[in-house]
Enzyme design. Structure first.
Site, PDB file in Angstrom:
ATOM      1  N   LYS A  87      11.683  31.070 -58.227  1.00 14.89           N
ATOM      2  CA  LYS A  87      11.473  30.501 -56.897  1.00 14.89           C
ATOM      3  C   LYS A  87      10.123  30.814 -56.271  1.00 14.89           C
ATOM      4  CE  LYS A  87      16.247  30.423 -55.402  1.00 14.89           C
ATOM      5  NZ  LYS A  87      17.187  31.010 -54.443  1.00 14.89           N
ATOM      6  N   GLY A 118      10.609  42.505 -64.082  1.00 14.14           N
ATOM      7  CA  GLY A 118      11.798  42.719 -64.920  1.00 14.14           C
ATOM      8  C   GLY A 118      11.978  41.647 -65.986  1.00 14.14           C
ATOM      9  N   ARG A 135      11.459  55.087 -69.774  1.00 14.47           N
ATOM     10  CA  ARG A 135      10.952  55.828 -68.607  1.00 14.47           C
ATOM     11  C   ARG A 135      10.860  57.327 -68.893  1.00 14.47           C
ATOM     12  NH1 ARG A 135      13.640  52.298 -63.629  1.00 14.47           N
ATOM     13  NH2 ARG A 135      11.720  51.134 -63.277  1.00 14.47           N
ATOM     14  N   GLY A 195       9.533  46.176 -58.641  1.00 17.42           N
ATOM     15  CA  GLY A 195       9.184  45.954 -57.233  1.00 17.42           C
ATOM     16  C   GLY A 195       7.791  46.447 -56.878  1.00 17.42           C
TER      17      GLY A 195
HETATM   18  P1  ADP Z   1      10.398  38.577 -62.834  1.00  7.38           P
HETATM   19  O1  ADP Z   1      11.710  39.330 -62.857  1.00  7.38           O
HETATM   20  O2  ADP Z   1       9.579  38.856 -64.060  1.00  7.38           O
HETATM   21  O3  ADP Z   1       9.620  38.810 -61.557  1.00  7.38           O
HETATM   22  P2  ADP Z   1      11.655  36.164 -61.878  1.00  7.38           P
HETATM   23  O4  ADP Z   1      12.908  36.931 -61.601  1.00  7.38           O
HETATM   24  O5  ADP Z   1      10.872  35.698 -60.729  1.00  7.38           O
HETATM   25  O6  ADP Z   1      10.720  36.992 -62.882  1.00  7.38           O
HETATM   26  O7  ADP Z   1      11.983  34.847 -62.708  1.00  7.38           O
HETATM   27  C1  ADP Z   1      12.725  34.842 -63.899  1.00  7.38           C
HETATM   28  C2  ADP Z   1      13.756  33.746 -63.911  1.00  7.38           C
HETATM   29  O8  ADP Z   1      13.188  32.459 -63.696  1.00  7.38           O
HETATM   30  C3  ADP Z   1      14.454  33.674 -65.247  1.00  7.38           C
HETATM   31  O9  ADP Z   1      15.824  33.944 -65.064  1.00  7.38           O
HETATM   32  C4  ADP Z   1      14.225  32.236 -65.712  1.00  7.38           C
HETATM   33  O10 ADP Z   1      15.348  31.683 -66.352  1.00  7.38           O
HETATM   34  C5  ADP Z   1      13.973  31.535 -64.412  1.00  7.38           C
HETATM   35  N1  ADP Z   1      13.281  30.250 -64.632  1.00  7.38           N
HETATM   36  C6  ADP Z   1      12.056  30.046 -65.123  1.00  7.38           C
HETATM   37  N2  ADP Z   1      11.772  28.731 -65.211  1.00  7.38           N
HETATM   38  C7  ADP Z   1      12.856  28.068 -64.754  1.00  7.38           C
HETATM   39  C8  ADP Z   1      13.187  26.678 -64.576  1.00  7.38           C
HETATM   40  N3  ADP Z   1      12.329  25.706 -64.910  1.00  7.38           N
HETATM   41  N4  ADP Z   1      14.395  26.376 -64.088  1.00  7.38           N
HETATM   42  C9  ADP Z   1      15.267  27.361 -63.758  1.00  7.38           C
HETATM   43  N5  ADP Z   1      15.022  28.691 -63.884  1.00  7.38           N
HETATM   44  C10 ADP Z   1      13.828  29.041 -64.375  1.00  7.38           C
END
Ligand code: ADP
Ligand code: MG
Length: 425
Positions: free
Chosen positions: A226, A383, A65, A406
């Protein structure tokens, strides 16, 4: 020097630059000014930056950053302006927390800018006014953590007015804080002549190029844990993109919504209706949805866990889906070959635990190769997404990786970011 050459020089080796037509007019098209539109000589410029860097034992562990704001500071100094930095650090919640002072960052800032950085222990009031008055030519002033004042998060006009009194021009270079309507990110833009800094400019251009006026076909990859955390995102994307890949844990919710047994997988069974609505909306909008056609399952959530690859509808009752399989990756790769623009948020599997990083790595490497060949514009943010793309080695080939978490998500959701809207006023 033309600003584009400078910003390009600054980020070479880290990310490529999105090439857009009519570069000089870009700010005008989008309704905000850049540093090129401001008369900076002899002017005091309040620059809102994001230097909320990770620090361990008093040492900065990742200075990304800080490096990314260098072009803005250099351009202001080169034009004879006087940069006065405003920033937050951590979440002091409106009180003075000594451990969240910005002072320890001074040496890192001096090393990055190549000029002395003076620190002032307040971001407003008599001390700040005196520090601004005493700032020698060619030097940078760093004001203390804006969030030590409750008026920052409240976007209090009183605090914004006091900060505005310190300068002639306001420059916002903190895209990653632009989803917050705070005094230093939004309020100030209404009180002083305002413009976007170089990083903000690059970020807005890259994002606008990817989703606002993209080269089609445009494809999005959305993964992660999710559906519930990315509902608005999915809803917005199906109306805007030609192909949407749904991966990661959230794909399980979509599979279950179609009557497929996902065993012990992470799944939001109560969101079946929502998932079906998104699929219907996609169909109406002509957006092709790609869900996993094969899956990698395991009984344990640990590195190297015994695993098998099965068709998507064959998850054993006692197993969890932790990654997409090779046939799914092949379909994603084919879709990428047909696409001109890719926008990515969320890993395709539990990438932190090998071997469940395979689909994410393979898809990332495919996107990197197409980008290197000049066939794809690839933009990613989030992230965990950035961590996964770094881990795969593909990040450096992407056209643009957003530093924002975010703010990137809210932008992808189609929301107006208050900090950007204030620049477009
Ligand atoms: P970002 O931070 O890039 O927005 P998220 O926080 O939404 O991404 O998602 C990342 C998380 O999703 C990771 O910790 C990863 O382990 C989890 N994940 C991805 N696929 C699965 C799965 N099939 N089962 C459980 N966790 C999962
Ligand atoms: Mg995350």
């Amino acid at each position: 020097m033309p600003s584009d050459a400078l910003t390009k020089a600054a980020i070479v080796g880290e990310n490529r630059v999105i090439i857009v037509k009519h570069k000089a007019d870009w700010g005008r098209i989008m309704g905000w000014k850049s540093l090129d539109d401001m008369a900076l000589a002899g002017k005091r410029v309040l620059v809102r930056v994001d230097i909320n860097v990770p620090v361990e034992d008093g040492r900065v562990t990742d200075d990304t950053r800080i490096r990314r704001i260098v072009p803005t500071i250099r351009d202001i100094l080169a034009a004879g302006g006087r940069p006065i930095l405003l920033a937050h650090f951590g979440r002091p919640k409106g009180v003075h927390v000594p451990g969240l002072s910005l002072r320890p960052l001074v040496p890192d800032l001096e090393a990055a800018f190549g000029v002395p950085v003076v620190f002032c222990a307040d971001c407003r009031g008599p001390a700040a006014e005196a520090a601004v008055g005493a700032l020698p030519d060619g030097q940078v002033l760093l004001l203390e953590n804006t969030r030590f004042h409750p008026g920052e998060s409240a976007n209090d006009p009183g605090l914004a007015t006091e900060m505005a009194a310190l300068a002639d021009i306001y420059c916002n270079d903190a895209f990653s804080a632009a989803h917050r309507a705070h005094a230093s990110t939004t309020g100030l833009a209404y009180l002083l002549p305002a413009c976007a800094g170089r990083l903000m400019q690059i970020e807005l251009r890259a994002l606008e190029g990817a989703l606002g006026t993209p080269k089609r076909p445009v494809m999005a990859v959305v993964g992660g844990a999710k559906v519930s955390s990315k509902l608005e995102l999915l809803g917005n994307l199906v109306a805007k993109v030609d192909t949407l890949v749904i991966g990661g844990g959230m794909a399980n919710t979509f599979l279950a919504a179609q009557g497929i047994d996902v065993g012990k997988s992470l799944c939001e069974h109560d969101l079946g209706d929502t998932a079906r609505e998104i699929l219907t909306k996609a169909k109406a909008a002509g957006c092709t949805i790609l869900l996993p056609c094969d899956i990698v399952v395991a009984r344990e959530f640990k590195p190297g866990a015994e695993n098998e690859t099965l068709p998507a509808d064959a998850c054993p009752k006692d197993a969890m889906i932790l990654d997409a399989g090779p046939d799914t990756v092949a379909r994603i790769a084919t879709a990428m070959e047909a696409a001109k623009t890719l926008i990515w948020n969320g890993p395709l599997g539990a990438f932190e635990i090998p071997p469940f990083d395979r689909a994410t790595n393979a898809a990332a490497q495919k996107a990197a190769a197409l980008t290197n060949a000049g066939d794809l514009i690839s933009v990613a943010g989030g992230g965990d997404t950035v961590a996964a793309l770094n881990q795969s080695g593909a990040a450096k080939s992407f056209s643009y990786i957003s530093t924002a978490g975010g703010a990137f998500l809210e932008w992808m959701e189609g929301k107006t970011l208050p900090g950007v809207a204030a620049l477009e006023k």
